[in-house]
Design a protein around this motif. Structure first.
Motif, PDB file in Angstrom:
ATOM      1  N   ASP A  21     -13.314  10.552  -3.729  1.00 54.58           N
ATOM      2  CA  ASP A  21     -11.773  11.832  -3.355  1.00 54.58           C
ATOM      3  C   ASP A  21     -10.885  10.149  -3.229  1.00 54.58           C
ATOM      4  O   ASP A  21     -10.611   9.555  -1.891  1.00 54.58           O
ATOM      5  CB  ASP A  21     -11.489  12.403  -2.569  1.00 54.58           C
ATOM      6  CG  ASP A  21     -12.055  13.392  -2.986  1.00 54.58           C
ATOM      7  OD1 ASP A  21     -12.041  14.143  -3.893  1.00 54.58           O
ATOM      8  OD2 ASP A  21     -13.274  14.567  -1.779  1.00 54.58           O
ATOM      9  N   VAL A  22      -9.681  10.318  -3.830  1.00 58.08           N
ATOM     10  CA  VAL A  22      -8.608   9.249  -4.105  1.00 58.08           C
ATOM     11  C   VAL A  22      -7.378   9.983  -3.475  1.00 58.08           C
ATOM     12  O   VAL A  22      -7.467  10.459  -4.671  1.00 58.08           O
ATOM     13  CB  VAL A  22      -8.384   8.198  -4.907  1.00 58.08           C
ATOM     14  CG1 VAL A  22      -7.389   6.932  -4.820  1.00 58.08           C
ATOM     15  CG2 VAL A  22      -9.998   7.532  -5.102  1.00 58.08           C
ATOM     16  N   VAL A  23      -6.712   9.675  -2.506  1.00 58.28           N
ATOM     17  CA  VAL A  23      -5.541   9.495  -2.343  1.00 58.28           C
ATOM     18  C   VAL A  23      -4.226   8.473  -2.826  1.00 58.28           C
ATOM     19  O   VAL A  23      -4.351   6.950  -2.760  1.00 58.28           O
ATOM     20  CB  VAL A  23      -4.714   9.808  -0.967  1.00 58.28           C
ATOM     21  CG1 VAL A  23      -3.284   9.857  -0.541  1.00 58.28           C
ATOM     22  CG2 VAL A  23      -5.152  11.557  -0.420  1.00 58.28           C
ATOM     23  N   ALA A  24      -3.378   8.592  -3.796  1.00 58.41           N
ATOM     24  CA  ALA A  24      -2.331   7.939  -4.820  1.00 58.41           C
ATOM     25  C   ALA A  24      -0.702   8.346  -3.652  1.00 58.41           C
ATOM     26  O   ALA A  24      -0.399   9.006  -4.102  1.00 58.41           O
ATOM     27  CB  ALA A  24      -2.981   7.535  -5.991  1.00 58.41           C
ATOM     28  N   SER A  25      -0.307   6.712  -3.466  1.00 62.09           N
ATOM     29  CA  SER A  25       1.654   7.253  -2.886  1.00 62.09           C
ATOM     30  C   SER A  25       2.380   7.572  -3.662  1.00 62.09           C
ATOM     31  O   SER A  25       2.821   8.826  -3.296  1.00 62.09           O
ATOM     32  CB  SER A  25       1.579   6.447  -2.244  1.00 62.09           C
ATOM     33  OG  SER A  25       1.686   5.063  -2.829  1.00 62.09           O
ATOM     34  N   PHE A  26       2.019   7.557  -5.282  1.00 62.09           N
ATOM     35  CA  PHE A  26       3.188   7.784  -5.981  1.00 62.09           C
ATOM     36  C   PHE A  26       2.907   7.403  -7.320  1.00 62.09           C
ATOM     37  O   PHE A  26       1.996   6.842  -7.761  1.00 62.09           O
ATOM     38  CB  PHE A  26       4.438   7.814  -5.574  1.00 62.09           C
ATOM     39  CG  PHE A  26       4.627   5.362  -6.490  1.00 62.09           C
ATOM     40  CD1 PHE A  26       5.865   5.356  -7.078  1.00 62.09           C
ATOM     41  CD2 PHE A  26       4.026   5.228  -5.818  1.00 62.09           C
ATOM     42  CE1 PHE A  26       6.526   4.165  -7.068  1.00 62.09           C
ATOM     43  CE2 PHE A  26       4.438   3.830  -5.622  1.00 62.09           C
ATOM     44  CZ  PHE A  26       5.199   3.142  -6.751  1.00 62.09           C
ATOM     45  N   TYR A  27       3.552   7.821  -8.544  1.00 63.13           N
ATOM     46  CA  TYR A  27       2.685   8.141  -9.681  1.00 63.13           C
ATOM     47  C   TYR A  27       2.112   6.452 -10.021  1.00 63.13           C
ATOM     48  O   TYR A  27       1.050   6.441 -10.516  1.00 63.13           O
ATOM     49  CB  TYR A  27       3.746   8.077 -10.813  1.00 63.13           C
ATOM     50  CG  TYR A  27       3.287   7.888 -12.549  1.00 63.13           C
ATOM     51  CD1 TYR A  27       2.089   8.802 -12.630  1.00 63.13           C
ATOM     52  CD2 TYR A  27       3.659   7.435 -13.281  1.00 63.13           C
ATOM     53  CE1 TYR A  27       1.136   8.926 -13.741  1.00 63.13           C
ATOM     54  CE2 TYR A  27       3.444   6.371 -14.173  1.00 63.13           C
ATOM     55  CZ  TYR A  27       2.557   7.904 -15.005  1.00 63.13           C
ATOM     56  OH  TYR A  27       1.849   7.339 -16.177  1.00 63.13           O
ATOM     57  N   PRO A  28       2.998   5.038 -10.147  1.00 60.99           N
ATOM     58  CA  PRO A  28       1.992   4.391 -10.388  1.00 60.99           C
ATOM     59  C   PRO A  28       0.771   4.121  -9.907  1.00 60.99           C
ATOM     60  O   PRO A  28      -0.434   3.189 -10.635  1.00 60.99           O
ATOM     61  CB  PRO A  28       3.504   3.080  -9.931  1.00 60.99           C
ATOM     62  CG  PRO A  28       4.376   3.546 -10.547  1.00 60.99           C
ATOM     63  CD  PRO A  28       4.446   5.086  -9.719  1.00 60.99           C
ATOM     64  N   MET A  29       0.475   4.375  -8.918  1.00 57.61           N
ATOM     65  CA  MET A  29      -0.499   4.082  -8.200  1.00 57.61           C
ATOM     66  C   MET A  29      -1.296   5.138  -8.964  1.00 57.61           C
ATOM     67  O   MET A  29      -2.841   4.647  -8.795  1.00 57.61           O
ATOM     68  CB  MET A  29      -0.222   4.516  -6.207  1.00 57.61           C
ATOM     69  CG  MET A  29       0.445   3.345  -6.036  1.00 57.61           C
ATOM     70  SD  MET A  29      -0.035   1.518  -5.948  1.00 57.61           S
ATOM     71  CE  MET A  29       1.236   0.496  -7.422  1.00 57.61           C
ATOM     72  N   VAL A  81      -7.596   5.138  -0.177  1.00 60.86           N
ATOM     73  CA  VAL A  81      -6.494   5.057  -0.245  1.00 60.86           C
ATOM     74  C   VAL A  81      -5.395   3.784  -1.030  1.00 60.86           C
ATOM     75  O   VAL A  81      -6.176   2.677  -1.051  1.00 60.86           O
ATOM     76  CB  VAL A  81      -5.771   5.287   1.251  1.00 60.86           C
ATOM     77  CG1 VAL A  81      -3.879   5.472   0.774  1.00 60.86           C
ATOM     78  CG2 VAL A  81      -6.000   6.339   1.558  1.00 60.86           C
ATOM     79  N   VAL A  82      -4.742   4.268  -1.769  1.00 61.94           N
ATOM     80  CA  VAL A  82      -4.205   2.874  -3.004  1.00 61.94           C
ATOM     81  C   VAL A  82      -2.139   3.236  -2.636  1.00 61.94           C
ATOM     82  O   VAL A  82      -1.504   5.072  -2.699  1.00 61.94           O
ATOM     83  CB  VAL A  82      -4.475   3.247  -4.176  1.00 61.94           C
ATOM     84  CG1 VAL A  82      -3.445   2.482  -5.605  1.00 61.94           C
ATOM     85  CG2 VAL A  82      -5.510   3.166  -4.672  1.00 61.94           C
ATOM     86  N   TYR A  83      -2.015   3.079  -2.588  1.00 63.08           N
ATOM     87  CA  TYR A  83      -0.120   3.220  -1.546  1.00 63.08           C
ATOM     88  C   TYR A  83       0.279   0.780  -2.076  1.00 63.08           C
ATOM     89  O   TYR A  83      -0.458   0.620  -2.162  1.00 63.08           O
ATOM     90  CB  TYR A  83       0.183   3.480  -0.520  1.00 63.08           C
ATOM     91  CG  TYR A  83      -0.319   2.911   0.598  1.00 63.08           C
ATOM     92  CD1 TYR A  83       1.132   1.856   2.025  1.00 63.08           C
ATOM     93  CD2 TYR A  83      -1.267   1.864   0.874  1.00 63.08           C
ATOM     94  CE1 TYR A  83       0.860   1.484   2.882  1.00 63.08           C
ATOM     95  CE2 TYR A  83      -1.688   1.168   2.554  1.00 63.08           C
ATOM     96  CZ  TYR A  83      -0.150   0.573   2.921  1.00 63.08           C
ATOM     97  OH  TYR A  83       0.113  -0.161   4.101  1.00 63.08           O
ATOM     98  N   LEU A  84       1.670   1.466  -2.272  1.00 67.86           N
ATOM     99  CA  LEU A  84       2.483   0.125  -2.073  1.00 67.86           C
ATOM    100  C   LEU A  84       3.265   0.226  -0.848  1.00 67.86           C
ATOM    101  O   LEU A  84       4.818   0.537  -0.472  1.00 67.86           O
ATOM    102  CB  LEU A  84       3.449   0.097  -3.104  1.00 67.86           C
ATOM    103  CG  LEU A  84       3.913  -1.172  -3.760  1.00 67.86           C
ATOM    104  CD1 LEU A  84       4.520  -1.116  -5.061  1.00 67.86           C
ATOM    105  CD2 LEU A  84       5.268  -1.990  -2.918  1.00 67.86           C
ATOM    106  N   VAL A 128      -8.379   1.231   2.282  1.00 65.65           N
ATOM    107  CA  VAL A 128      -7.263   1.344   1.928  1.00 65.65           C
ATOM    108  C   VAL A 128      -6.838  -0.350   0.692  1.00 65.65           C
ATOM    109  O   VAL A 128      -6.926  -1.485   0.937  1.00 65.65           O
ATOM    110  CB  VAL A 128      -6.240   1.126   2.911  1.00 65.65           C
ATOM    111  CG1 VAL A 128      -4.902   0.986   2.035  1.00 65.65           C
ATOM    112  CG2 VAL A 128      -6.683   2.418   3.597  1.00 65.65           C
ATOM    113  N   ALA A 129      -5.799   0.407  -0.981  1.00 67.55           N
ATOM    114  CA  ALA A 129      -5.953  -0.738  -1.283  1.00 67.55           C
ATOM    115  C   ALA A 129      -4.171  -0.652  -1.510  1.00 67.55           C
ATOM    116  O   ALA A 129      -3.006   0.384  -1.451  1.00 67.55           O
ATOM    117  CB  ALA A 129      -5.935  -0.308  -2.520  1.00 67.55           C
TER     118      ALA A 129
END
Length: 327
Positions: free
Chosen positions: A48-56, A99-102, A121-122
């Motif tokens: 289960d991965v949460v990504a902040s917005f489309y590119p992630m 979690v993947v975010y910028l 977290v990435a």
């Protein structure tokens, strides 16, 4: 698919209600904090991965393939910079396997991740070198920290995904975090990453070759998001207003753009898909130029000229080639 053609008038990040959301999330996450990795993994065995917005999100889906379940915090067509998180979204960060975010792009997300104690977290901003890109607005060099995101004095340009080389560097880092979260899938994650990185290398070559023989180096855009792309291929980005792609530029800036367009053989004013083209059309009319879309790829909507990152980037290349008189 959500369709939001207009960008909010104010681009100042809003974190209203984040404290309430965090409190609710911490309450919801008490039990999950004590669970093992096996217990927090989805019932289907996927990460289960949460990504902040489309590119992630795109990176996670490409690397994780069938072994990940991705939840995006930003809906298609939603302005990512102004995102406000709901309590369930904040709770999802605490319960996620990764979690993947910028960092620096969405203040509400940054704060929620900091408070949630999310593991694995990435942060894309730490996986490649960020830079500040100059942006001439009203005859003054404000730097890209004021040009679109308003992340604070001296902040770096976050739009790294628009440079295929930097995006590939981020992909390598995301791969490592996903592999740490699910070591049993390490080999397939690496294989998928290698495929993605090679596709990004090919895309970089297409841009380099496609923009090599051009009549002009300069392009005008309402959205000062293309600093990395411009730097990569020896181009010069000129933003109409700098802060907001829908903001009305000053008379001085109009005068500057008129001279710039004449001196550098500029024939196009670019606007983006999720903002109104009104400002671009007004400027283009004043300067006797045409308009076209240059997509910052913050999300995919029904108005996007492509169904994914690669298709939209190739559409951007075609638009730039036409505007710059590339042969």
């Amino acid at each position: 698919m959500n369709d939001n053609p207009r960008r909010p008038a104010s681009r100042s990040p809003r974190i209203t209600g984040i404290a309430v959301a965090l409190a609710a999330a911490l309450g919801l996450g008490t039990l999950s904090a004590c669970a093992s990795d096996e217990q927090t993994r989805g019932e289907d065995g996927k990460l289960d991965v949460v990504a902040s917005f489309y590119p992630m999100e795109f990176l996670v889906r490409q690397i994780g393939g069938d072994h990940v379940h991705v939840t995006g915090l930003t809906k298609p067509g939603q302005e990512p910079h102004d995102l406000e998180l709901k309590p369930r979204q904040v709770a999802s960060l605490e319960k996620a396997d990764a979690v993947v975010y910028l960092k620096g792009l969405q203040p509400a997300v940054d704060e929620a991740i900091k408070q949630s104690g999310a593991k694995n977290v990435a942060d894309a901003a730490s996986l490649t070198r960020l830079e500040s890109h100059g942006d001439e607005v009203d005859g003054h060099d404000h730097g890209d920290h004021e040009s679109h995101d308003a992340h604070g004095e001296g902040a770096a340009d976050p739009h790294i995904w628009l440079d295929p080389v930097k995006y590939a560097e981020v992909a390598q880092g995301v791969n490592k975090v996903l592999a740490k979260a699910a070591p049993d899938h390490r080999e397939i994650f690496q294989k998928n990453t290698d495929i993605l990185v090679n596709r990004l290398k090919d895309l970089n070559a297409k841009f380099a070759d496609g923009l090599r023989n051009r009549a002009s180096d300069t392009f005008i855009t309402t959205h000062a998001a293309f600093g990395y792309l411009a730097e990569r291929y020896g181009l010069t980005e000129e933003a109409v207003s700098g802060v907001d792609p829908e903001a009305e530029p000053s008379a001085a800036r109009i005068k500057d753009l008129h001279k710039l367009a004449k001196d550098h053989h500029v024939n196009t004013v670019f606007f983006e898909t999720i903002a109104s083209p009104a400002t671009a059309k007004t400027i283009a009319g004043d300067l006797d130029l045409r308009t076209d879309v240059l997509d910052p790829l913050e999300g995919i909507t029904d108005h996007s000229k492509g169904h994914d990152y690669f298709e939209v980037m190739e559409s951007n290349l075609a638009a730039l080639r036409k505007a710059l008189g590339a042969k």
